[in-house]
Scaffold this motif. Structure first.
Motif, mmCIF file in Angstrom:
data_model
loop_
_atom_site.group_PDB
_atom_site.id
_atom_site.type_symbol
_atom_site.label_atom_id
_atom_site.label_comp_id
_atom_site.label_asym_id
_atom_site.label_seq_id
_atom_site.Cartn_x
_atom_site.Cartn_y
_atom_site.Cartn_z
ATOM 1 N N SER A 102 0.919 -1.135 0.075
ATOM 2 C CA SER A 102 0.055 -0.104 0.001
ATOM 3 C C SER A 102 0.976 1.170 0.147
ATOM 4 N N MET A 103 2.414 1.184 0.493
ATOM 5 C CA MET A 103 2.863 2.408 0.568
ATOM 6 C C MET A 103 3.418 2.620 -1.001
ATOM 7 N N GLY A 104 3.228 1.910 -2.077
ATOM 8 C CA GLY A 104 3.642 2.129 -3.432
ATOM 9 C C GLY A 104 5.106 1.800 -3.803
ATOM 10 N N GLY A 105 6.060 1.447 -2.697
ATOM 11 C CA GLY A 105 7.177 1.024 -3.081
ATOM 12 C C GLY A 105 7.255 -0.663 -3.248
ATOM 13 N N THR A 106 8.599 -0.813 -3.568
ATOM 14 C CA THR A 106 8.810 -2.225 -3.788
ATOM 15 C C THR A 106 8.937 -2.953 -2.428
ATOM 16 N N PRO A 107 8.086 -3.957 -1.955
ATOM 17 C CA PRO A 107 8.477 -4.555 -0.463
ATOM 18 C C PRO A 107 9.600 -5.804 -1.198
ATOM 19 N N ILE A 108 10.466 -5.819 -0.125
ATOM 20 C CA ILE A 108 11.637 -6.937 -0.222
ATOM 21 C C ILE A 108 11.772 -7.302 1.235
ATOM 22 N N THR A 109 12.548 -8.590 1.105
ATOM 23 C CA THR A 109 12.760 -9.275 2.404
ATOM 24 C C THR A 109 14.375 -9.782 2.245
ATOM 25 N N VAL A 110 15.284 -10.148 3.043
ATOM 26 C CA VAL A 110 16.563 -10.583 2.824
ATOM 27 C C VAL A 110 16.506 -11.760 3.857
ATOM 28 N N ILE A 111 17.109 -12.947 3.220
ATOM 29 C CA ILE A 111 17.055 -14.181 4.064
ATOM 30 C C ILE A 111 18.562 -14.736 3.848
ATOM 31 N N ASP A 112 19.051 -14.953 5.126
ATOM 32 C CA ASP A 112 20.131 -15.690 5.221
ATOM 33 C C ASP A 112 20.001 -16.896 4.556
ATOM 34 N N ASN A 113 20.911 -17.293 3.889
ATOM 35 C CA ASN A 113 20.757 -19.072 3.030
ATOM 36 C C ASN A 113 20.767 -20.054 3.911
ATOM 37 N N ARG A 114 21.346 -19.803 5.321
ATOM 38 C CA ARG A 114 21.418 -20.879 6.085
ATOM 39 C C ARG A 114 20.184 -21.042 6.933
ATOM 40 N N ASN A 115 19.178 -20.396 6.826
ATOM 41 C CA ASN A 115 17.934 -20.128 7.601
ATOM 42 C C ASN A 115 17.009 -21.184 6.649
ATOM 43 N N ASP A 116 16.998 -22.571 6.669
ATOM 44 C CA ASP A 116 16.295 -23.542 6.205
ATOM 45 C C ASP A 116 14.654 -23.281 6.247
ATOM 46 N N ALA A 117 14.063 -22.870 7.399
ATOM 47 C CA ALA A 117 12.668 -22.533 7.545
ATOM 48 C C ALA A 117 12.153 -21.431 6.739
ATOM 49 N N SER A 118 12.963 -20.491 6.812
ATOM 50 C CA SER A 118 12.619 -19.176 5.867
ATOM 51 C C SER A 118 12.685 -19.782 4.438
ATOM 52 N N TRP A 119 13.837 -20.341 3.990
ATOM 53 C CA TRP A 119 14.093 -20.462 2.513
ATOM 54 C C TRP A 119 12.844 -21.616 2.147
ATOM 55 N N ARG A 120 12.360 -22.379 2.894
ATOM 56 C CA ARG A 120 11.177 -23.451 2.616
ATOM 57 C C ARG A 120 9.699 -22.473 2.559
ATOM 58 N N HIS A 121 9.915 -21.477 3.219
ATOM 59 C CA HIS A 121 8.492 -20.757 3.169
ATOM 60 C C HIS A 121 8.679 -20.036 1.816
ATOM 61 N N PHE A 122 9.651 -19.367 1.764
ATOM 62 C CA PHE A 122 9.758 -18.303 0.505
ATOM 63 C C PHE A 122 9.585 -19.247 -0.634
ATOM 64 N N ALA A 123 10.161 -20.256 -0.823
ATOM 65 C CA ALA A 123 10.359 -21.016 -1.764
ATOM 66 C C ALA A 123 9.110 -21.633 -2.485
ATOM 67 N N ARG A 124 8.115 -21.843 -1.451
ATOM 68 C CA ARG A 124 6.594 -22.438 -2.107
ATOM 69 C C ARG A 124 5.743 -21.188 -2.011
ATOM 70 N N SER A 125 6.166 -20.234 -1.582
ATOM 71 C CA SER A 125 5.076 -18.957 -1.581
ATOM 72 C C SER A 125 4.912 -18.538 -2.911
ATOM 73 N N THR A 126 3.818 -18.143 -3.507
ATOM 74 C CA THR A 126 3.613 -17.337 -4.752
ATOM 75 C C THR A 126 3.566 -15.745 -4.521
ATOM 76 N N GLN A 127 3.730 -15.321 -3.219
ATOM 77 C CA GLN A 127 3.865 -13.903 -2.978
ATOM 78 C C GLN A 127 5.126 -13.554 -3.194
ATOM 79 N N TRP A 128 6.245 -14.316 -3.172
ATOM 80 C CA TRP A 128 7.527 -13.861 -3.502
ATOM 81 C C TRP A 128 8.364 -14.298 -4.458
ATOM 82 N N ALA A 129 9.357 -13.768 -4.852
ATOM 83 C CA ALA A 129 10.268 -14.205 -6.050
ATOM 84 C C ALA A 129 11.700 -13.796 -5.804
#
Length: 195
Positions: A102-129
């Motif tokens: 809603s802010m009009g910018g580009t939402p990003i997030t940064v994940i440490d590649n060692r964080n398996d739980a976050s990687w699994r979440h983002f890899a299966r999400s259609t909301q993130w690329a």
């Protein structure tokens, strides 16, 4: 029986008392954590019986080498270990993403590649690329920048038309339980409003 979790939204950097309370949720409230709090545009806090059990921030203190236009980072999300697997992470994440779009910018997030739980979440999400991988400035370790798939920047870059222009009056996702006005004891914060 699941605990009743309440959510609070604040649209500014937290006060010193609130900052101290939120910092107790993080594994290492270092200088970078405080930079994110200083540049906070939204702080989502999860509470159980008045105790803070989760936090997520939308901030503009972006240090990752993103190519995105007007990046806003969904960074610094923590949930107390005793409250994991209750949907708190998902509620905080959905609220932050909706607000950031809603802010009009580009939402990003940064994940440490060692964080398996976050990687699994983002890899299966259609909301993130995946935008790109890089070596973290502070850690010296491989990191990955993820960009919101609904953002105008990502859709244009992918050859797609924008979905909807930013809506300043966008309605944030409903909290699954109650809401709570967040202020430290004896303190009033007019910039905090109930979720």
């Amino acid at each position: 029986m699941l605990p009743a979790i309440e959510y609070s939204l604040s649209f500014s950097a937290p006060s010193s008392g609130e900052r101290e309370a939120l910092s107790s949720l993080t594994p290492s409230p270092d200088a970078r954590w405080h930079e994110k709090l200083d540049a906070a545009k939204l702080v989502v806090t999860a509470l159980h019986e008045g105790s803070r059990v989760g936090v997520g921030i939308v901030h503009t203190s972006v240090t990752a080498p993103t190519l995105a236009d007007s990046p806003v980072e969904l960074g610094a999300m923590f949930v107390h270990p005793a409250y994991r697997r209750l949907g708190i992470r998902e509620q905080i994440a959905d609220t932050r993403l909706t607000y950031a779009l809603s802010m009009g910018g580009t939402p990003i997030t940064v994940i440490d590649n060692r964080n398996d739980a976050s990687w699994r979440h983002f890899a299966r999400s259609t909301q993130w690329a995946v935008e790109q991988e890089y070596t973290g400035y502070f850690t010296g370790l491989p990191m990955t920048i993820w960009v919101a798939a609904e953002s105008a920047w990502h859709r244009t870059r992918s050859g797609l038309s924008s979905l909807v222009p930013a809506q300043p009056g966008i309605v944030l996702p409903d909290a699954p339980f109650g809401s709570h006005h967040l202020a430290s004891a004896g303190e009033s914060d007019a910039s905090s409003i109930p979720a």
